[in-house]
Design a protein around this motif. Structure first.
Motif, PDB file in Angstrom:
ATOM      1  N   ALA A   1       0.830  -1.207   0.000  1.00  0.00           N
ATOM      2  CA  ALA A   1       0.000   0.000   0.000  1.00  0.00           C
ATOM      3  C   ALA A   1       0.863   1.255   0.000  1.00  0.00           C
ATOM      4  CB  ALA A   1      -0.931  -0.011   1.210  1.00  0.00           C
ATOM      5  N   LEU A   2       1.918   1.253   0.801  1.00  0.00           N
ATOM      6  CA  LEU A   2       2.816   2.412   0.865  1.00  0.00           C
ATOM      7  C   LEU A   2       3.528   2.625  -0.468  1.00  0.00           C
ATOM      8  CD1 LEU A   2       4.368   1.804   4.403  1.00  0.00           C
ATOM      9  CD2 LEU A   2       2.752   3.616   3.787  1.00  0.00           C
ATOM     10  N   LEU A   3       3.985   1.536  -1.071  1.00  0.00           N
ATOM     11  CA  LEU A   3       4.667   1.643  -2.360  1.00  0.00           C
ATOM     12  C   LEU A   3       3.731   2.149  -3.454  1.00  0.00           C
ATOM     13  CD1 LEU A   3       6.865  -1.593  -2.382  1.00  0.00           C
ATOM     14  CD2 LEU A   3       7.678   0.780  -2.313  1.00  0.00           C
ATOM     15  N   ALA A   4       2.431   1.847  -3.291  1.00  0.00           N
ATOM     16  CA  ALA A   4       1.439   2.317  -4.267  1.00  0.00           C
ATOM     17  C   ALA A   4       1.073   3.785  -4.049  1.00  0.00           C
ATOM     18  CB  ALA A   4       0.187   1.445  -4.202  1.00  0.00           C
ATOM     19  N   GLY A   5       1.656   4.395  -3.027  1.00  0.00           N
ATOM     20  CA  GLY A   5       1.396   5.810  -2.770  1.00  0.00           C
ATOM     21  C   GLY A   5       0.262   6.073  -1.814  1.00  0.00           C
ATOM     22  N   ALA A   6      -0.284   5.031  -1.181  1.00  0.00           N
ATOM     23  CA  ALA A   6      -1.386   5.211  -0.231  1.00  0.00           C
ATOM     24  C   ALA A   6      -0.845   5.589   1.142  1.00  0.00           C
ATOM     25  CB  ALA A   6      -2.213   3.932  -0.124  1.00  0.00           C
ATOM     26  N   ARG A   7      -1.587   6.414   1.851  1.00  0.00           N
ATOM     27  CA  ARG A   7      -1.288   6.664   3.259  1.00  0.00           C
ATOM     28  C   ARG A   7      -1.862   5.495   4.063  1.00  0.00           C
ATOM     29  NH1 ARG A   7      -3.900  11.275   4.057  1.00  0.00           N
ATOM     30  NH2 ARG A   7      -2.110  12.640   3.767  1.00  0.00           N
ATOM     31  N   VAL A   8      -1.093   4.989   5.011  1.00  0.00           N
ATOM     32  CA  VAL A   8      -1.542   3.887   5.866  1.00  0.00           C
ATOM     33  C   VAL A   8      -1.529   4.374   7.307  1.00  0.00           C
ATOM     34  CG1 VAL A   8      -1.097   1.541   6.666  1.00  0.00           C
ATOM     35  CG2 VAL A   8      -0.690   2.121   4.267  1.00  0.00           C
ATOM     36  N   VAL A   9      -2.612   4.117   8.033  1.00  0.00           N
ATOM     37  CA  VAL A   9      -2.755   4.578   9.414  1.00  0.00           C
ATOM     38  C   VAL A   9      -2.793   3.361  10.336  1.00  0.00           C
ATOM     39  CG1 VAL A   9      -4.108   5.980  11.004  1.00  0.00           C
ATOM     40  CG2 VAL A   9      -4.109   6.525   8.558  1.00  0.00           C
ATOM     41  N   ALA A  10      -1.939   3.343  11.349  1.00  0.00           N
ATOM     42  CA  ALA A  10      -1.840   2.186  12.240  1.00  0.00           C
ATOM     43  C   ALA A  10      -1.740   2.636  13.687  1.00  0.00           C
ATOM     44  CB  ALA A  10      -0.623   1.337  11.866  1.00  0.00           C
TER      45      ALA A  10
END
Length: 278
Positions: free
Chosen positions: A151-160
């Motif tokens: 997801a990060l490589l695809a440019g998405a922001r990830v919230v954890a």
């Protein structure tokens, strides 16, 4: 590494001394909450087909509408927007954290697999791209880390929420390093975020979602409380580095050591995003 960390907090941490609104106001808030939840169902059907900008706007708007329904005021202290493809990590107190962080940093959430079984909310979360993690099955951890990395490589922001469990806001815990490996592998920056709560101008645990506390009981407490506010402080981003444990410790030192400060001063500073006096 303990994949299912035990929280020292329990329902006993809930003080129950918060000021309350009239019963009629509580009922009105609950009706408004149900309307806000149901309103997103038509959008959920087309959400995966929307462009990135449209998905961001929908997610941000829905999170804010749920907070408004419960008359939760939101105060934001945020520098510039985190870059695309950033890993956003926060301390964890309540299910309201998801709405508060999602309203200013919408992205793909990392959530426990139990959420998938919540009525309606679970299916909406799945359609919104939530990355589910099963804390009872350590063997699934590499797959989850790989999903976050992709997801990060695809440019998405990830919230954890790397504490792995909720705490009352008085107790804090360390960040577990697994999700930070995804940021290192993807070369993604990490943005620490601090969330804190107050009610009627005082620090509160009324919003905490702890132990075996049913979701319905938590929603009822929040709907009954007067003047609930959530303060969200976004800190400067950290470079990914090469060591996940050091990165996790650095993010935790920024995020989880600040809640007491945010709960005390957050209602008096920052930008007010939602303001609905009870």
């Amino acid at each position: 590494m303990i994949w299912a960390p035990y929280s020292p907090c329990a329902v006993g941490c809930l003080t129950g001394d918060e000021e309350r609104v009239p019963l009629a106001t509580t009922v009105f808030r609950l009706i408004a909450l149900c309307v806000a939840v149901l309103a997103v169902i038509p959008l959920a059907a087309v959400y995966p087909l929307l462009g990135a900008a449209e998905r961001t706007a929908v997610a941000r708007g829905w999170c804010r509408s749920l907070l408004r329904a419960l008359d939760v005021r939101m105060i934001v202290d945020s520098p510039d927007e985190a870059p695309a493809g950033a890993l956003v990590v926060s301390n964890h107190i309540s299910w309201l954290d998801i709405l508060a962080v999602g309203s200013i940093r919408p992205g793909r959430m990392v959530a426990k697999s139990d959420l998938r079984r919540w009525p309606l909310i679970g299916s909406l979360a799945a359609r919104g791209g939530t990355i589910f993690v099963d804390r009872n099955r350590l063997s699934t951890l590499p797959g989850t880390v790989a999903d976050v990395r992709a997801a990060l490589l695809a440019g998405a922001r990830v919230v954890a929420w790397p504490e792995g469990t909720t705490r009352c806001g008085v107790e804090t815990g360390r960040f577990y390093p697994a999700v930070f490996q995804a940021a290192i592998d993807a070369g993604a920056p990490v943005e620490p975020v601090t969330v804190g709560y107050s009610a009627a101008g005082r620090p509160t645990t009324v919003t905490a979602f702890l132990g075996d506390d049913p979701l319905t009981a938590s929603v009822w407490r929040i709907a009954r409380a007067r003047g609930v506010a959530v303060a969200v402080r976004c800190h400067p981003v950290l470079p990914p580095g090469r060591n996940r444990r050091m990165l996790a410790a650095a993010a935790a030192s920024i995020s989880v050591l600040a809640p007491r400060v945010d709960r005390l001063v957050g209602v008096h500073s920052g930008q007010v995003v939602n303001s609905h006096p009870a």
